[in-house]
Design a protein around this motif. Structure first.
Motif, mmCIF file in Angstrom:
data_model
loop_
_atom_site.group_PDB
_atom_site.id
_atom_site.type_symbol
_atom_site.label_atom_id
_atom_site.label_comp_id
_atom_site.label_asym_id
_atom_site.label_seq_id
_atom_site.Cartn_x
_atom_site.Cartn_y
_atom_site.Cartn_z
ATOM 1 N N GLU A 124 0.804 -1.216 0.000
ATOM 2 C CA GLU A 124 0.000 0.000 0.000
ATOM 3 C C GLU A 124 0.841 1.272 0.000
ATOM 4 O OE1 GLU A 124 -3.330 2.199 2.842
ATOM 5 O OE2 GLU A 124 -2.747 0.135 3.269
ATOM 6 N N TRP A 125 1.976 1.259 0.692
ATOM 7 C CA TRP A 125 2.732 2.488 0.907
ATOM 8 C C TRP A 125 4.052 2.596 0.164
ATOM 9 C CZ3 TRP A 125 0.411 6.530 2.744
ATOM 10 C CH2 TRP A 125 -0.731 6.347 3.514
ATOM 11 N N LEU A 126 4.596 1.513 -0.293
ATOM 12 C CA LEU A 126 5.936 1.550 -0.882
ATOM 13 C C LEU A 126 6.014 2.457 -2.109
ATOM 14 C CD1 LEU A 126 8.735 0.437 -0.281
ATOM 15 C CD2 LEU A 126 8.253 -1.427 -1.857
ATOM 16 N N HIS A 127 4.932 2.548 -2.860
ATOM 17 C CA HIS A 127 4.952 3.399 -4.059
ATOM 18 C C HIS A 127 5.166 4.878 -3.718
ATOM 19 C CE1 HIS A 127 0.818 4.264 -2.876
ATOM 20 N NE2 HIS A 127 0.904 5.331 -3.664
ATOM 21 N N THR A 128 4.975 5.255 -2.446
ATOM 22 C CA THR A 128 5.163 6.661 -2.066
ATOM 23 C C THR A 128 6.634 7.003 -1.834
ATOM 24 O OG1 THR A 128 4.879 6.269 0.320
ATOM 25 C CG2 THR A 128 2.875 6.709 -0.982
ATOM 26 N N CYS A 129 7.493 6.008 -1.853
ATOM 27 C CA CYS A 129 8.930 6.274 -1.709
ATOM 28 C C CYS A 129 9.441 6.979 -2.964
ATOM 29 C CB CYS A 129 9.713 4.972 -1.513
ATOM 30 S SG CYS A 129 9.418 4.195 0.074
ATOM 31 N N PHE A 130 10.279 7.963 -2.775
ATOM 32 C CA PHE A 130 10.866 8.703 -3.888
ATOM 33 C C PHE A 130 12.118 7.956 -4.322
ATOM 34 C CE2 PHE A 130 13.408 12.526 -5.332
ATOM 35 C CZ PHE A 130 12.696 12.707 -6.515
ATOM 36 N N GLU A 131 12.010 7.273 -5.463
ATOM 37 C CA GLU A 131 13.081 6.372 -5.902
ATOM 38 C C GLU A 131 14.471 7.016 -5.901
ATOM 39 O OE1 GLU A 131 14.341 3.961 -9.854
ATOM 40 O OE2 GLU A 131 12.217 3.800 -9.300
ATOM 41 N N PRO A 132 14.646 8.236 -6.414
ATOM 42 C CA PRO A 132 16.001 8.826 -6.375
ATOM 43 C C PRO A 132 16.565 8.950 -4.961
ATOM 44 C CG PRO A 132 14.631 10.029 -7.925
ATOM 45 C CD PRO A 132 13.716 9.086 -7.179
ATOM 46 N N ALA A 133 15.725 9.212 -3.990
ATOM 47 C CA ALA A 133 16.199 9.301 -2.603
ATOM 48 C C ALA A 133 16.624 7.932 -2.085
ATOM 49 C CB ALA A 133 15.119 9.899 -1.707
ATOM 50 N N ILE A 134 15.875 6.903 -2.453
ATOM 51 C CA ILE A 134 16.227 5.541 -2.046
ATOM 52 C C ILE A 134 17.554 5.139 -2.670
ATOM 53 C CG2 ILE A 134 15.521 3.116 -2.123
ATOM 54 C CD1 ILE A 134 13.798 4.987 -0.279
#
Length: 157
Positions: free
Chosen positions: A66-76
């Protein structure tokens, strides 16, 4: 956390990365993070998440999906790269507040030689281990997570 760190009386480090320049790699690989974020962006379900986190409960997998898509990939990606380009060991000698290092017994992030090195760099550090937990300590062993604080925060949790 030097003495001048306003409002910080104690520090708890929970299974932090101890990789860095000239050190062994972080045990997880970047595609695990990026691919799971992308899968969630496309609408991953519990079974898709189970591929990444096979020991997690359905509830934990549902939350992750439910929530993982809210991660900002460049920051990860940047954070993961800094696991290998930034060495936290340089910061240990400057810590002047009581510090607890909580390790995951089954996580593979912090090993015995890391504990020994960190204790050399910060002799006052307390080290505890949540023996039954992987890196996601509270999800892997909820009770063990609180027990691993011992009395560091002034009381048993």
């Amino acid at each position: 956390m030097s003495r001048g760190a306003k409002g910080i009386d104690k520090l708890v480090l929970i299974d932090p990365p101890v990789s860095g320049p000239g050190r062994r790699e972080y045990p997880s690989k970047l595609p695990w993070y990026v691919d799971s974020i992308r899968d969630c962006t496309r609408g991953a379900d519990i079974e898709t998440m189970r591929h990444y986190c096979p020991t997690w409960s359905d509830e934990q997998l549902r939350l992750r999906a439910e929530w993982l898509h809210t991660c900002f990939e460049p920051a990860i990606v940047q954070a993961f790269e800094e696991f290998h380009s930034v060495d936290i060991h340089q910061d240990f000698p400057g810590i002047e507040v009581p510090t607890l290092l909580m390790c995951a017994g089954k996580g593979g992030v912090i090993q015995d030689e890391d504990r020994a090195e960190i204790r050399t760099l910060l002799p006052t550090i307390r080290i505890s281990t949540a023996e039954q937990a992987g890196h996601m300590i509270p999800w892997d062993d909820f009770e063990g997570f609180f027990a691993a604080f011992e009395d560091f925060l002034g009381t048993q949790l």
